[in-house]
Write a protein that holds these residues in place. Structure first.
Motif, PDB file in Angstrom:
ATOM      1  N   HIS A 111       0.867  -1.181   0.000  1.00 52.20           N
ATOM      2  CA  HIS A 111       0.000   0.000   0.000  1.00 52.20           C
ATOM      3  C   HIS A 111       0.906   1.235   0.000  1.00 52.20           C
ATOM      4  N   SER A 127      -2.598  -2.002  -8.116  1.00 53.79           N
ATOM      5  CA  SER A 127      -2.118  -2.916  -7.084  1.00 53.79           C
ATOM      6  C   SER A 127      -0.606  -3.018  -7.208  1.00 53.79           C
ATOM      7  N   LYS A 167      -3.976   6.454  11.930  1.00 53.32           N
ATOM      8  CA  LYS A 167      -3.624   5.885  10.620  1.00 53.32           C
ATOM      9  C   LYS A 167      -2.863   4.567  10.799  1.00 53.32           C
ATOM     10  N   ALA A 170      -5.275   1.876  11.991  1.00 57.71           N
ATOM     11  CA  ALA A 170      -6.169   1.412  10.918  1.00 57.71           C
ATOM     12  C   ALA A 170      -5.427   0.476   9.966  1.00 57.71           C
ATOM     13  N   LEU A 171      -4.162   0.774   9.694  1.00 61.06           N
ATOM     14  CA  LEU A 171      -3.366  -0.112   8.840  1.00 61.06           C
ATOM     15  C   LEU A 171      -3.152  -1.459   9.516  1.00 61.06           C
ATOM     16  N   ALA A 173      -5.028  -2.819  11.760  1.00 58.98           N
ATOM     17  CA  ALA A 173      -6.320  -3.533  11.817  1.00 58.98           C
ATOM     18  C   ALA A 173      -6.655  -4.196  10.487  1.00 58.98           C
ATOM     19  N   ARG A 174      -6.052  -3.719   9.395  1.00 60.19           N
ATOM     20  CA  ARG A 174      -6.299  -4.308   8.074  1.00 60.19           C
ATOM     21  C   ARG A 174      -5.194  -5.283   7.671  1.00 60.19           C
ATOM     22  N   GLY A 175      -4.416  -5.733   8.626  1.00 58.30           N
ATOM     23  CA  GLY A 175      -3.440  -6.787   8.350  1.00 58.30           C
ATOM     24  C   GLY A 175      -2.131  -6.320   7.746  1.00 58.30           C
ATOM     25  N   THR A 176      -1.853  -5.021   7.802  1.00 59.35           N
ATOM     26  CA  THR A 176      -0.580  -4.516   7.272  1.00 59.35           C
ATOM     27  C   THR A 176       0.540  -4.943   8.219  1.00 59.35           C
TER      28      THR A 176
END
Ligand code: HPA
Length: 240
Positions: A111, A127, A167, A170-171, A173-176
């Motif tokens: 990302h 992507s 930030k 949130a990253l 929490a999204r598996g980053t």
């Protein structure tokens, strides 16, 4: 050839390239891993070394820091030196729960908060992904050496300091798996130039726990990452 940022002559850069961020690390990788390393460029003190590992030609050259610097070197290597594969080796600030310092992160996507890769196709969020064959080879190499590793997305950030905590949360929490500063640029340029790229990182600090490795461990702890990166570079399939 030479290019504005690389002074090597024709044939002096190998088709397979290891790319740390730090030029001093590049020199150390050449000294520790290469047979017969020779300096082929040092424009702006970004040294490029070409030698061989197990009889195969390899070059190591640093990207410098951030997506703009990475994008310059990756473009010149792929476009003007006919480089086929680049594997970034670097450090990342970890974001995953239970992730130990020194673990590897193999970046299956990157990302980014940078505008640069998004400029390529207006209106499209590309992507940023590695070459699957090299990804598979890196995973196999890490697993067969019993190295601790994770495979997943990283954030290639334009900032090192001052990321807002919400930030970062949130990253996470999204598996980053980590934050670094170059991979989305490398993956975007590889896609543009029709070549292959991969990033293998070592967790040098944990952003959520506020831990970091000692500078001594930082100097010596990168060998497993380089070994995994070399296996990816040498892998057989040129799967795109
Ligand atoms: N942020 C960005 N890049 C990094 C970090 C970080 O916390 N740690 C290592 N590279």
């Amino acid at each position: 050839m030479p290019t504005p940022h690389i002074a090597a002559g024709p044939g002096e850069i190998a088709p397979l390239v290891l790319m740390p961020g730090d030029p001093r690390r590049g020199r150390r990788i050449a000294q520790e891993f290469f047979d017969d390393p020779r300096l082929v460029t040092d424009v702006r003190s970004i040294e490029g070394w070409t030698g061989s590992i197990r009889g195969r030609a390899v070059t190591v050259i640093a990207s410098g820091m951030g997506i703009p610097s990475m994008s310059i070197y990756a473009t010149e290597l792929y476009r003007f030196y006919d480089v086929q594969r680049i594997v970034r080796v670097g450090t990342t600030g970890g974001l995953a729960e239970g992730q130990a310092l020194g673990e590897l992160v193999i970046a299956s996507s990157a990302h980014t908060d940078s505008a640069l890769p998004g400029l390529q196709i207006p209106g499209v969020s590309l992507s940023h992904a590695p070459a699957y064959g090299m990804l598979e080879a890196a995973v196999h190499a890490a697993r067969s050496r019993s190295l601790p590793y994770r495979v997943g997305p990283v954030l290639s950030s334009d900032t090192f300091y001052g990321s807002p905590p919400e930030k970062v949360a949130a990253l996470a929490a999204r598996g980053t798996l980590g934050i670094e500063m170059e991979s989305a640029g490398l993956y975007a340029i590889a896609a543009l130039e029709g070549r292959e790229a991969l990033t293998v990182l070592t967790v040098s600090d944990h952003i959520l726990r506020g831990e970091e490795v000692s500078s001594a461990d930082r100097e010596t702890g990168y060998a497993p990452m380089v070994e995994v990166a070399v296996e990816a570079l040498f892998s057989e399939t040129l799967a795109r």
